[in-house]
Write an enzyme that holds these catalytic residues in place. Sequence first.
Site, mmCIF file in Angstrom:
data_model
loop_
_atom_site.group_PDB
_atom_site.id
_atom_site.type_symbol
_atom_site.label_atom_id
_atom_site.label_comp_id
_atom_site.label_asym_id
_atom_site.label_seq_id
_atom_site.Cartn_x
_atom_site.Cartn_y
_atom_site.Cartn_z
ATOM 1 N N GLU A 195 5.546 4.188 -1.282
ATOM 2 C CA GLU A 195 6.099 5.395 -1.912
ATOM 3 C C GLU A 195 7.529 5.236 -2.448
ATOM 4 O OE1 GLU A 195 5.638 8.788 0.666
ATOM 5 O OE2 GLU A 195 3.478 8.863 0.334
ATOM 6 N N GLU A 306 -3.211 7.412 1.162
ATOM 7 C CA GLU A 306 -2.866 8.534 2.030
ATOM 8 C C GLU A 306 -3.409 9.817 1.425
ATOM 9 O OE1 GLU A 306 1.258 8.886 3.074
ATOM 10 O OE2 GLU A 306 1.535 6.703 3.339
#
Length: 849
Positions: A195, A306
């Site tokens: 991320e 995710e």
Amino acid sequence: MVHLISPWHIVLLAVIPTNVASEIIRGVNLGGWLVTEEWITPSVFSSTRTNDEWSLCNALGKDKCRSQLENHWKTFFTRDDFVDIKATGLNAIRIPVGYWAVDVQEYEPYVGGQYPYLIQAVGWASELGLQVLIDLHGAPGSQNGQDNSGLIGPVLFPSNSTNSERSLTVLRNLTQEFTKDIYGSTVTGIELLNEPRLSDPNFPMTQLRSFYADAAEIVRNASTRPLNITFHDAFWGPSYWSNYDPTDSSSTAPANDLTLDTHQYYAFPPQNNLSHPEIIDSICGISQLLKRPASISGIPPTIVGEFSLEVGKPPTDFQPQDDDNLSQDQAQRTWYRLLFEAQNAAYAPSGPGQSSIGWYYWTWKTEWDIDTWSYRRGVADGYIPSDVSNASTYAFPVLGNGCVDSEFNYTAPSYRLTDATIIDPKDGALHTHCTIDICDGKIKRLSKASQWPSPKDEVLSWTQDPNLITIDLEGKFVIPGLIDCHIHLATPPGENGLKDTMHQDHDTALLRQTYLAGEMLKRGFTTVRDCGGAGLAIKEALAEGLVTGPRLFISGHGISQTGGHGDVRSAKDGEYACCGGNAKGLGRIADGVEQCLHAAREELRQGADFIKIMVSGGVVSATDQLTNLQYTPEEIRAFTKVASDAGTYVTAHAYTPAAIRNAVENGVMGIEHGNLIDEATAKLMADKGAFLTPTLVTYEAMASKEFGSFLPPAIAAKNLQVLEAGLKSVQIAVKAGVTMVYGTDLLGSLQVRQSGGFTLLRQAGQSSLQILQAATVNAAKRLRQEYSLGRIKEGFLADLLILDQNPMEDIEVLARPDKCLLAVFKDGRVLTSRWRKIPAEGNASASIR
């Protein structure tokens, strides 16, 4: 400094079997473990009022922080968690790791010590057949300024080259370590950076792409075997990365070893303001994007690394009281179920050549087991399927566009069975006046009423919904579903005699198998292991609920040497064409090490759960004698090597001590039949932990007057030889301590005698408990399903038999299913019933009570 791995860990992992998984990725993240997050494990942070790991260790000091985190690493995830993960049908785990697990400087408050636990986790995953993605979750300076990077604040990762260089060193270390031979192929990928946030003007895309290029080259050069290089899309979406090759800016196709990671959340702006229908539409859009042919879209193979079930607020805003009674609300549970299944369908491929390859849910658990973030909580409460690898546990249909039918009228099923007398086959204990709560195919809770229960007795609040079916069992006996570990589904009844049974038309036999499967279920067998003949088509039809019958584990073809027990030719038939691999009927021919390797791999490719080989002559084979030794030690080791590498096992057809020893001494972990075994060989089996599957009932049936014409005379003589020795072989095995499992090995019209094995095992001198164990706990262990099958336990699959007599007093109760078996639950569904008060699905009932 770099933390070195101790020699103790190297010795431990040297014996770990390898496993290569190629199926759709359905995995979970081990969030909050080796990189802590306050909302996942608030107790770790409670004494400091901090909310990231940097600040935690800064507040505690290194010594106290190391002690506190060491206890957390040791206890938050254990091997039991990995076993539970495997039991839910998941096949992969993503493990977040911070750079400080490898390289922490003295001026940094972080502490090391995570590395041994990472090694241990990979070892557990290898043992259980789980693949691993290791993810660099936190980089020096923080790549996103969030708690999941270890440090909340400004994004300082791009501020100097040292941060990038340290990250590359970490990636090199992880790659070099986890591509060593001792780990096999368990670690399938390294994720370069989790991320990264490019909203900071000091962190432009050009700098991220430059880092990715350097990191990809580092991983490629450091790896000693093929390894996926996984990179995050930086929230720019999969389409941006079409035809991406980090080391070739002019590429017109993605690099072969790349996997893209995209995270799909509806808990954060701007997606957190979407309505439920808008969320489902959004997921459907992602599905259509990722299911386009990759050759057209150019999008690399893509995982959703995710996602969760939260749709309104970030997890850091969660309070324990927020989910009070949420999972008890039927409408909320149904929404969660729809949301999960919509994402499961969207993120997994529906055909070849698509960009999507699977997903990892965030996360397996949290300290409070938050309902929208904890996968295990979702399974326990019934809004995540009990076995995500089994499509028959799904609730919502999937449309042709890869999206779920959100208009489908779904109600999460649940049962409450009161006043049950549970028999535990582990030790034979009887537990009276019990309540069994079933939800989503699993046993949710077991409780013992303090008084005689009634339909109004609400012991557990979760079942207070209008769709609960409450059944008073009136003290009837409940045992786990039975397991037959040696069947041949591909030889159904319908033909006359052995020869015609073994040479049925393939299509006709396949249709007849659906009938045979249903009959087995009516006898109480909710799980069966096919030891030669059944294929992937019938296995998948049963798993998907297209055919009603037991859960099926298959070996594919039994593998035999030329002229061995699996060679169905007569002495006058012609020679097979060169060079091995000939499959006919129940068998496949393989001679020599190379052909044995190929045959085993081919059966596994075609969906086999284990390998079955023939190492001695057999009763129904025309051209060998019972005493023949078949396969050399080298050939047998070839089979066991392939099986071990694939995370499974080999079982062998064998009668004589010499054949049994030849198999067991070369890695075979199961013996089928074993009628001529002696005491020394039985002791060898017990010492090696090998299983024995006696199949007495097939010899008794073939010798009976009822089926007197089934065998030709020459074969009937061999049958009498093993029939007479069969009862004694069981007694020898019991005395030696061999673990035995129930098996029948019946063919054609003889299949009606499946339950007769219980009577013969009693005649052989086994106790009722030993016989029940053979058909439940022992068999589950043989299938490597001991954490989901074989007992009535919370979290186990709800495979139950309702009996009106106690099999511990008379095991032959199980040999009379038409008179004593009242109902059969499989995966929490009533699939057959003879009791009017328990209606079966589809009216599959024939009442005797």
